[in-house]
Design a protein around this motif. Structure first.
Motif, PDB file in Angstrom:
ATOM      1  N   TRP A   1      33.167  35.955  41.316  1.00 25.00           N
ATOM      2  CA  TRP A   1      32.967  34.595  40.832  1.00 25.00           C
ATOM      3  C   TRP A   1      31.992  34.582  39.663  1.00 25.00           C
ATOM      4  O   TRP A   1      31.062  35.379  39.615  1.00 25.00           O
ATOM      5  CB  TRP A   1      32.418  33.702  41.950  1.00 25.00           C
ATOM      6  CG  TRP A   1      33.284  33.597  43.173  1.00 25.00           C
ATOM      7  CD1 TRP A   1      33.021  34.078  44.409  1.00 25.00           C
ATOM      8  CD2 TRP A   1      34.561  32.936  43.268  1.00 25.00           C
ATOM      9  NE1 TRP A   1      34.036  33.789  45.286  1.00 25.00           N
ATOM     10  CE2 TRP A   1      35.004  33.075  44.609  1.00 25.00           C
ATOM     11  CE3 TRP A   1      35.370  32.254  42.362  1.00 25.00           C
ATOM     12  CZ2 TRP A   1      36.208  32.558  45.067  1.00 25.00           C
ATOM     13  CZ3 TRP A   1      36.575  31.731  42.816  1.00 25.00           C
ATOM     14  CH2 TRP A   1      36.990  31.876  44.144  1.00 25.00           C
ATOM     15  N   ASP A   2      32.190  33.654  38.727  1.00 28.63           N
ATOM     16  CA  ASP A   2      31.281  33.537  37.585  1.00 28.63           C
ATOM     17  C   ASP A   2      29.912  33.020  38.009  1.00 28.63           C
ATOM     18  O   ASP A   2      28.889  33.380  37.418  1.00 28.63           O
ATOM     19  CB  ASP A   2      31.862  32.577  36.528  1.00 28.63           C
ATOM     20  CG  ASP A   2      33.056  33.172  35.816  1.00 28.63           C
ATOM     21  OD1 ASP A   2      33.359  34.362  36.038  1.00 28.63           O
ATOM     22  OD2 ASP A   2      33.706  32.432  35.033  1.00 28.63           O
TER      23      ASP A   2
ATOM     24  N   TRP B   1      37.345  41.722  41.365  1.00 28.18           N
ATOM     25  CA  TRP B   1      36.962  40.509  40.658  1.00 28.18           C
ATOM     26  C   TRP B   1      35.719  39.908  41.314  1.00 28.18           C
ATOM     27  O   TRP B   1      35.316  40.298  42.409  1.00 28.18           O
ATOM     28  CB  TRP B   1      38.108  39.487  40.681  1.00 28.18           C
ATOM     29  CG  TRP B   1      38.490  39.064  42.084  1.00 28.18           C
ATOM     30  CD1 TRP B   1      39.369  39.702  42.916  1.00 28.18           C
ATOM     31  CD2 TRP B   1      37.953  37.963  42.806  1.00 28.18           C
ATOM     32  NE1 TRP B   1      39.432  39.058  44.127  1.00 28.18           N
ATOM     33  CE2 TRP B   1      38.579  37.976  44.085  1.00 28.18           C
ATOM     34  CE3 TRP B   1      37.036  36.959  42.527  1.00 28.18           C
ATOM     35  CZ2 TRP B   1      38.293  37.037  45.061  1.00 28.18           C
ATOM     36  CZ3 TRP B   1      36.749  36.009  43.489  1.00 28.18           C
ATOM     37  CH2 TRP B   1      37.385  36.065  44.740  1.00 28.18           C
TER      38      TRP B   1
ATOM     39  N   SER C   1      34.447  28.965  47.418  1.00 31.09           N
ATOM     40  CA  SER C   1      33.842  30.294  47.275  1.00 31.09           C
ATOM     41  C   SER C   1      32.896  30.614  48.420  1.00 31.09           C
ATOM     42  O   SER C   1      32.798  31.758  48.852  1.00 31.09           O
ATOM     43  CB  SER C   1      33.118  30.392  45.935  1.00 31.09           C
ATOM     44  OG  SER C   1      32.224  29.315  45.757  1.00 31.09           O
TER      45      SER C   1
ATOM     46  N   TRP D   1      36.358  32.680  37.751  1.00 31.70           N
ATOM     47  CA  TRP D   1      36.101  34.055  38.173  1.00 31.70           C
ATOM     48  C   TRP D   1      36.436  35.001  37.027  1.00 31.70           C
ATOM     49  O   TRP D   1      37.007  34.603  36.014  1.00 31.70           O
ATOM     50  CB  TRP D   1      36.931  34.400  39.415  1.00 31.70           C
ATOM     51  CG  TRP D   1      38.403  34.189  39.226  1.00 31.70           C
ATOM     52  CD1 TRP D   1      39.094  33.030  39.374  1.00 31.70           C
ATOM     53  CD2 TRP D   1      39.364  35.178  38.815  1.00 31.70           C
ATOM     54  NE1 TRP D   1      40.426  33.210  39.092  1.00 31.70           N
ATOM     55  CE2 TRP D   1      40.628  34.529  38.747  1.00 31.70           C
ATOM     56  CE3 TRP D   1      39.281  36.537  38.517  1.00 31.70           C
ATOM     57  CZ2 TRP D   1      41.784  35.198  38.385  1.00 31.70           C
ATOM     58  CZ3 TRP D   1      40.438  37.202  38.161  1.00 31.70           C
ATOM     59  CH2 TRP D   1      41.672  36.537  38.099  1.00 31.70           C
TER      60      TRP D   1
END
Length: 408
Positions: free
Chosen positions: A103-104, A101, A113, A77
């Motif tokens: 998640w990538d 923030w 997730s 993340w």
């Protein structure tokens, strides 16, 4: 999983007075002796194909055992705004306010997730993996006698692979953590007897001279299956974790069809269960000896006494617990297996806690098994089994302690 009753009988006979006459030798000939004479030292193309095909089950077994490394991982993340002091990359996700923030990758890449489990306890996040291995335990206790009794080696292996793959495929349809954990339990329940059934079946189709080498092929298949996981995960890194289960489960279903039609059953099991004609037909395919010679070798067996003795699915267990020395060896083996399993399974499942790339870490972990198999093979070839397992277990334990106290 192997038919332990005749093995125990064979060990007991070795302590009795030697047989001096040819008639006595024929009268007391055990199945293993007859099969060894039928198969001899040969290892033909058919046997090679059978061993390779049977060993593929271990590859699918490895995939289901370690697939949770990727599907249940906590994704990477990042902070949405560097100037936002409420977001600290070194802090825990639950300590930061929502919206600071992200998640990538898409949320669907992991169950954590997708179902917002990042703030759940480790027990909850690890529930699916725990359910899978609890299923393995229950499946081993429930299905272990089938290979010696009603189903036999081949059908037990096929049934286990099918149940394992169905649990994996249905896991891709899970709507929440509880359904997912239940299906992982079913998958684990099925895979409990895959490896043992396959190993016993492959060794009963070849002579004793080649059994050690075929075991290396079998263990290498497990490593190949393990190695395929990071490759699949890398290809699916931006897609749903459900794709991973379909990638591994659908080929396993197709494999069960292939195994059902092309894998030969154990002639030893067939013979012990009164299916003499079918056993001879399989031995004829595997042996260069003519049909009459095979029938002559089998005719000297004491089938009248052995038939029915092994039809009871609990007969092997009864023979085992009736012998004190066998119980002692079993307890020691279970203790060793328990310690080895904790180290072997926990290390791959724990690589997600490292700061290194997950795909690379799992790949390197799996690659180490290839030279390890070669070393084990050489040690077994030039040493005895007891010394080998004690040495490797001690070395593994020391290495694990060093890893636990290492700062980096």
């Amino acid at each position: 999983m192997a038919d332990s009753a005749p093995m125990l009988e064979k060990l007991e006979e070795s302590n009795e007075a030697p047989i001096n006459t040819e008639n006595d030798l024929q009268h007391d000939l055990l199945p293993d002796s007859a099969f060894e004479q039928c198969l001899g030292d040969q290892f033909g193309l058919i046997q090679l194909l059978e061993v390779v095909l049977i060993s593929l089950s271990w590859a699918f077994d490895a995939q289901q055992e370690f697939i949770s490394i990727f599907t249940d991982a906590i994704p990477n993340w990042h902070c949405l705004a560097q100037a936002d002091t409420s977001c600290n990359p070194a802090a825990k996700l639950c300590e930061m306010k929502e919206g600071s923030w992200a998640w990538d990758q898409p949320a669907q890449v992991s169950i954590v997730s997708e179902w917002n489990l990042q703030c759940s306890s480790p027990m909850i996040i690890g529930l699916p993996a725990s359910s899978h291995f609890i299923g393995c335990l229950m499946g081993g206790l429930t299905l272990s006698t089938l290979a010696d009794s009603s189903l036999g080696r081949k059908k037990t292996m096929v049934f286990s692979c099918l149940l394992m793959s169905l649990g994996g495929a249905l896991a891709a349809l899970s709507i929440d953590l509880w359904m997912y954990s239940a299906l992982r339990f079913i998958s684990g329940f099925g895979r409990a007897t895959v490896s043992t059934s396959a190993l016993v079946l492959s060794t009963e189709l070849i002579g004793s001279r080649w059994q050690g080498r075929s075991a290396v092929v079998t263990y290498s298949s497990f490593t190949i299956g393990f190695l395929s996981l990071p490759a699949f995960a890398y290809m699916c890194r931006s897609h749903s974790w459900r794709i991973m289960y379909l990638f591994t489960s659908v080929p396993t279903m197709l494999y069960t069809l292939l195994a059902h039609y092309f894998i030969l059953d154990s002639p030893r099991w067939l013979l012990l269960h009164g299916k003499q004609d079918e056993a001879i037909r399989i031995l004829r395919k595997l042996s260069r000896k003519d049909n009459q010679t095979i029938r002559s070798l089998i005719s000297v067996l004491q089938l009248s006494n052995m038939k029915g003795e092994h039809l009871d699915k609990h007969s092997a267990i009864k023979n085992l617990i009736s012998k004190r020395w066998a119980i002692q060896r079993l307890v020691v083996s279970m203790i060793l297996a328990f310690g080895i399993s904790i180290v072997y399974i926990s290390m791959p499942l724990g690589v997600g806690e490292l700061s290194s790339n997950l795909h690379l870490s799992v790949t390197l972990n799996a690659l180490l098994e290839l030279p390890a198999s070669v070393v084990a093979f050489l040690l077994l070839k030039h040493g005895n089994r007891k010394t080998t397992i004690l040495f490797l277990s001690f070395f593994s334990g020391i290495s694990s302690v060093i890893c636990s106290v290492s700062k980096q």
